[in-house]
Design a protein around this motif. Sequence first.
Motif, short mmCIF file in Angstrom:
data_model
loop_
_atom_site.label_atom_id
_atom_site.label_comp_id
_atom_site.label_asym_id
_atom_site.label_seq_id
_atom_site.Cartn_x
_atom_site.Cartn_y
_atom_site.Cartn_z
N LEU A 1 21.87 3.26 -3.19
CA LEU A 1 22.80 2.15 -3.00
C LEU A 1 23.00 1.32 -4.26
N TYR A 2 21.99 1.31 -5.13
CA TYR A 2 22.00 0.37 -6.24
C TYR A 2 21.85 1.12 -7.56
N ASP A 3 22.82 0.93 -8.46
CA ASP A 3 22.74 1.57 -9.77
C ASP A 3 22.42 0.57 -10.87
N SER A 4 22.09 -0.66 -10.48
CA SER A 4 21.85 -1.69 -11.49
C SER A 4 20.37 -1.86 -11.81
N SER A 5 19.51 -1.25 -11.04
CA SER A 5 18.09 -1.38 -11.33
C SER A 5 17.33 -0.23 -10.68
N LYS A 6 16.13 -0.03 -11.11
CA LYS A 6 15.28 1.03 -10.59
C LYS A 6 13.99 0.42 -10.07
N PHE A 7 13.54 0.86 -8.89
CA PHE A 7 12.28 0.34 -8.40
C PHE A 7 11.28 1.47 -8.20
N THR A 8 10.02 1.13 -8.41
CA THR A 8 8.92 2.07 -8.25
C THR A 8 7.98 1.53 -7.19
N LEU A 9 7.64 2.37 -6.21
CA LEU A 9 6.73 1.97 -5.16
C LEU A 9 5.30 2.24 -5.61
N LEU A 10 4.44 1.27 -5.46
CA LEU A 10 3.06 1.39 -5.91
C LEU A 10 2.18 1.76 -4.71
N PRO A 11 1.67 2.99 -4.66
CA PRO A 11 0.86 3.42 -3.51
C PRO A 11 -0.48 2.70 -3.46
N ARG A 12 -0.88 2.30 -2.26
CA ARG A 12 -2.15 1.61 -2.07
C ARG A 12 -3.31 2.58 -2.05
N ASN A 13 -4.49 2.08 -2.36
CA ASN A 13 -5.72 2.84 -2.23
C ASN A 13 -6.05 2.99 -0.75
N LYS A 14 -5.98 4.20 -0.23
CA LYS A 14 -6.15 4.41 1.21
C LYS A 14 -7.55 4.09 1.70
N SER A 15 -8.51 3.98 0.78
CA SER A 15 -9.86 3.58 1.22
C SER A 15 -9.86 2.14 1.71
N GLU A 16 -8.81 1.37 1.36
CA GLU A 16 -8.73 -0.03 1.76
C GLU A 16 -7.99 -0.22 3.08
#
Length: 354
Positions: free
Chosen positions: A41-56
Amino acid sequence: MTIKGSRSERKRRNVIGSIYIAFEGFKTEPNYFKAIDSLRLYDSSKFTLLPRNKSEKGKSNAKNVLKFLENNQRWIESNNNRCPWSIFITRLVEAIVNKYEPLEPILYRETIKKHNNHSDSIFEEIRAINDELFKLMKQEHKIIGGSDVDVVEALPIAKEYLNKRYRNYTFEEIIPNDFEPPVSFGNNHYVMIIDRDQMTNKEEMLHDVIKSCEKNGYTLVMTNPNFELWVAMHLNGYKHNDMMDCIKEMVNQQSRKKEDRTVSGELGPIKYVKTLYPAYRKNSDFKFITKEMVDTAIKRSKQYPNEIEILKNPLNDDDLSSVGTNMARLFSIFENGDTIETGLFGNIQIYRAG
C-alpha cells in the motif's frame, strides 16, 4: 521503496529512513503487518518487523517490549559483533528452523500454562534452550555487560550445546552472517505496538514506558483494550454500540474472581470480531484484509480517542471513555514517510455511566 518529494521537502518534513516495529504480541500483530506489507500500500517508506524472543512468551508486557526495542536499536546501529542476548537467541532459533526443518515442530510446540485470571501458551523447548545456554555462556565468561554476547565467540559454544541436545545434527550451517542486523541507512524510526490490557500493563509501568518512548523518540502505538478493537474496525457490519457492549462485559467479568464469573470463552473485542468474522483466530494470517478495509479502519479509528494520555487510562464498569487506538498515527507515517503529528481527535460518544 522510494521517498516522495524533493531533497529540500524531505528535510523539511523530517523524512525517516527504515521503520522498525516491535510488538507485544507474538502472532496476531506480526501476522497482521505481514499482510499489510504484502498489500504494497505504501511506497514512501519501508518497515521491518522485529521478531520477539519466543522464550519470553507468557512474560509479555510493555516494559519488556520497550527493553527489546532498545536492544534492537543498539544492535541495528552498532558496527561490531556484539549482540543482545534476546536477539541472539531469536536469530539462533530462526536459523535452526530455517535450516533444520525437522526441528521446527519440536521448537514451536506450545504448552498451555494456567494462571488465576488467565492462561498463557509458552514455548517450553525454546525457553529451556534460552535458560540453559545463557547459564553456559556465563560459565564460559562470554556474557558482556550483563546481557550481550560476541557472536563470533558465542556461536561455537551454542552449536556444541545444540549438538548435544539434538545429536543427529552438527549445526555447521549456522554461521555468523545469520546474526547480522538489518542494513541501516540512517535516520531510522522505531515503533512500539502494545495493548492497554489491564491484566499485564499496570498504570505505573505504562507511565514509565510512555516517558521512555518520548525520551528515545519512539512512536508508541496503543490500543485500549487490545488489538482486536483495531481488527474489528476493518470489518463489514461494525457497530460502535455492539463493540462497547462486548468491552463492558469483558471489563465486568475481569473485575470478578475467577469462580464468580458468569461468562466463559472469548470476551471483549475478540468476541465481537468473531461475530463479524467467525473464521478469525489469534494466529490468523489476515489474507482477507484489503486496502479498502484498511482505509475503513483508519476512518473509524479517528472517531475514537487517539491520544496516549487518554488511551493509557484503565477501563472500569462506570467509565469506558479511554477505549480507542492511535493506530492511524502509524499508517500516517507509512504513507507520508515522516513523523509529523496528525492531530486526530475522536468524536464518538464513548460509554460513561451516570
